[in-house]
Design a protein around this motif. Structure first.
Motif, PDB file in Angstrom:
ATOM      1  N   ALA A   1      -6.896 -14.556  12.832  1.00 29.92           N
ATOM      2  CA  ALA A   1      -7.119 -16.264  12.571  1.00 29.92           C
ATOM      3  C   ALA A   1      -6.364 -17.327  13.055  1.00 29.92           C
ATOM      4  O   ALA A   1      -6.807 -18.127  13.476  1.00 29.92           O
ATOM      5  CB  ALA A   1      -7.454 -16.070  11.081  1.00 29.92           C
ATOM      6  N   GLU A   2      -5.110 -16.926  12.825  1.00 31.92           N
ATOM      7  CA  GLU A   2      -4.140 -17.910  13.276  1.00 31.92           C
ATOM      8  C   GLU A   2      -4.020 -18.245  14.639  1.00 31.92           C
ATOM      9  O   GLU A   2      -4.168 -19.175  15.472  1.00 31.92           O
ATOM     10  CB  GLU A   2      -2.704 -17.712  12.591  1.00 31.92           C
ATOM     11  CG  GLU A   2      -1.820 -18.615  13.313  1.00 31.92           C
ATOM     12  CD  GLU A   2      -1.816 -20.138  12.579  1.00 31.92           C
ATOM     13  OE1 GLU A   2      -1.209 -20.982  13.190  1.00 31.92           O
ATOM     14  OE2 GLU A   2      -2.557 -20.131  11.488  1.00 31.92           O
ATOM     15  N   GLU A   3      -4.197 -16.971  15.536  1.00 32.01           N
ATOM     16  CA  GLU A   3      -4.155 -17.111  16.863  1.00 32.01           C
ATOM     17  C   GLU A   3      -5.589 -17.528  17.467  1.00 32.01           C
ATOM     18  O   GLU A   3      -5.471 -18.352  18.320  1.00 32.01           O
ATOM     19  CB  GLU A   3      -4.260 -15.575  17.580  1.00 32.01           C
ATOM     20  CG  GLU A   3      -2.816 -14.914  17.354  1.00 32.01           C
ATOM     21  CD  GLU A   3      -2.698 -13.468  17.905  1.00 32.01           C
ATOM     22  OE1 GLU A   3      -4.101 -12.957  18.102  1.00 32.01           O
ATOM     23  OE2 GLU A   3      -1.774 -12.799  17.756  1.00 32.01           O
TER      24      GLU A   3
ATOM     25  N   GLU B   1      -8.910  -1.022   5.821  1.00 40.75           N
ATOM     26  CA  GLU B   1      -8.998  -2.272   5.095  1.00 40.75           C
ATOM     27  C   GLU B   1      -8.450  -2.529   3.948  1.00 40.75           C
ATOM     28  O   GLU B   1      -8.261  -3.322   3.500  1.00 40.75           O
ATOM     29  CB  GLU B   1     -10.673  -2.164   4.930  1.00 40.75           C
ATOM     30  CG  GLU B   1     -11.516  -2.109   6.307  1.00 40.75           C
ATOM     31  CD  GLU B   1     -12.915  -2.196   5.779  1.00 40.75           C
ATOM     32  OE1 GLU B   1     -13.452  -2.177   4.880  1.00 40.75           O
ATOM     33  OE2 GLU B   1     -13.839  -2.146   6.960  1.00 40.75           O
ATOM     34  N   TYR B   2      -8.395  -1.593   3.151  1.00 35.87           N
ATOM     35  CA  TYR B   2      -7.437  -1.551   1.704  1.00 35.87           C
ATOM     36  C   TYR B   2      -6.016  -1.624   1.874  1.00 35.87           C
ATOM     37  O   TYR B   2      -5.303  -1.969   1.034  1.00 35.87           O
ATOM     38  CB  TYR B   2      -7.763  -0.234   0.841  1.00 35.87           C
ATOM     39  CG  TYR B   2      -7.301   1.018   1.533  1.00 35.87           C
ATOM     40  CD1 TYR B   2      -6.028   1.581   1.525  1.00 35.87           C
ATOM     41  CD2 TYR B   2      -8.499   1.688   2.333  1.00 35.87           C
ATOM     42  CE1 TYR B   2      -6.017   2.745   2.270  1.00 35.87           C
ATOM     43  CE2 TYR B   2      -8.108   2.826   3.133  1.00 35.87           C
ATOM     44  CZ  TYR B   2      -6.741   3.455   2.823  1.00 35.87           C
ATOM     45  OH  TYR B   2      -6.543   4.396   3.686  1.00 35.87           O
TER      46      TYR B   2
ATOM     47  N   ALA C   1      -4.693  -6.943   5.976  1.00 30.47           N
ATOM     48  CA  ALA C   1      -4.879  -8.178   5.630  1.00 30.47           C
ATOM     49  C   ALA C   1      -4.116  -9.396   6.464  1.00 30.47           C
ATOM     50  O   ALA C   1      -4.369 -10.106   6.931  1.00 30.47           O
ATOM     51  CB  ALA C   1      -4.660  -8.545   4.180  1.00 30.47           C
ATOM     52  N   LYS C   2      -2.635  -8.589   6.705  1.00 31.78           N
ATOM     53  CA  LYS C   2      -1.743  -9.469   7.641  1.00 31.78           C
ATOM     54  C   LYS C   2      -2.469  -9.465   9.102  1.00 31.78           C
ATOM     55  O   LYS C   2      -2.335 -10.426   9.936  1.00 31.78           O
ATOM     56  CB  LYS C   2      -0.275  -8.785   7.638  1.00 31.78           C
ATOM     57  CG  LYS C   2       0.281  -8.914   6.402  1.00 31.78           C
ATOM     58  CD  LYS C   2       1.774  -8.124   6.435  1.00 31.78           C
ATOM     59  CE  LYS C   2       2.228  -8.283   5.064  1.00 31.78           C
ATOM     60  NZ  LYS C   2       3.668  -7.541   4.955  1.00 31.78           N
TER      61      LYS C   2
END
Length: 188
Positions: free
Chosen positions: A50-52, A37-38, A43-44
């Motif tokens: 989210a974009e998919e 997570e860090y 993050a990518k």
């Protein structure tokens, strides 16, 4: 000279009791960067997912997000979807209004029989896109076919009880509530 103390002398015993060995074992394999997570890669990955998801929503909206007026169901009508449920409903003589089929998909004998029988009973066969049928069935597993059926005409309990009383056989009344899974209903 040996570093070991004889057993009869005072002081700590020889060895660490396995503490150093356990310390060397480690904690297992290092997780991938995108699973930590860090890490920047995580993050990518989240942004890519989210974009998919956004692209899938756009694709669904283009394919059949809003239904044309001719595909909207009449008030109170419902859809039965899937090859076997549709075929069994048609075979049982369930009254139906329309048959919806996705053209160009895999058509098998069950779909052909259902469409042919329904059309023989006067129900129109309407070709719809997969996106529209997904929207109509709320993404249920429709397998490319669905039928529109009018609301079921339920009998009141007084009529059921009087029919059982008039019959020569022993009757059974089974009251079920909030069963949503057809497999549970079938098991009962």
């Amino acid at each position: 000279m040996s570093n070991h103390r004889p057993a009869n002398k005072k002081g700590p015993k020889v060895g660490s009791g396995g503490v150093r060995r356990r310390r060397l074992e480690g904690r297992g394999p290092t997780p991938k960067a995108e699973d930590r997570e860090y890490h920047v890669a995580h993050a990518k990955k989240k942004a890519r997912e989210a974009e998919e998801k956004r692209q899938e929503a756009i694709k669904l909206a283009r394919a059949g997000g809003k239904l044309p007026a001719y595909l909207k169901l009449e008030a109170g009508h419902e859809l039965i979807s899937g090859r076997n449920p549709v075929l069994e409903a048609v075979r049982a003589g369930v009254p139906l209004t329309r048959v919806f089929m996705v053209p160009g998909g895999t058509v098998d004998g069950r779909m052909e029989e259902a469409a042919r029988t329904a059309a023989g009973r006067g129900a129109p066969v309407v070709e719809v896109s997969r996106g529209h049928l997904d929207t109509m069935t709320e993404k249920a597993a429709h397998q490319g076919i669905a039928i529109e059926v009018p609301p079921y005409d339920y009998t009141d309990i007084d009529t059921v009880v009087s029919d059982i009383a008039e019959a020569d056989k022993t009757g059974l009344i089974l009251a079920l509530d909030s069963i949503t899974d057809p497999h549970n209903l079938g098991a009962v």
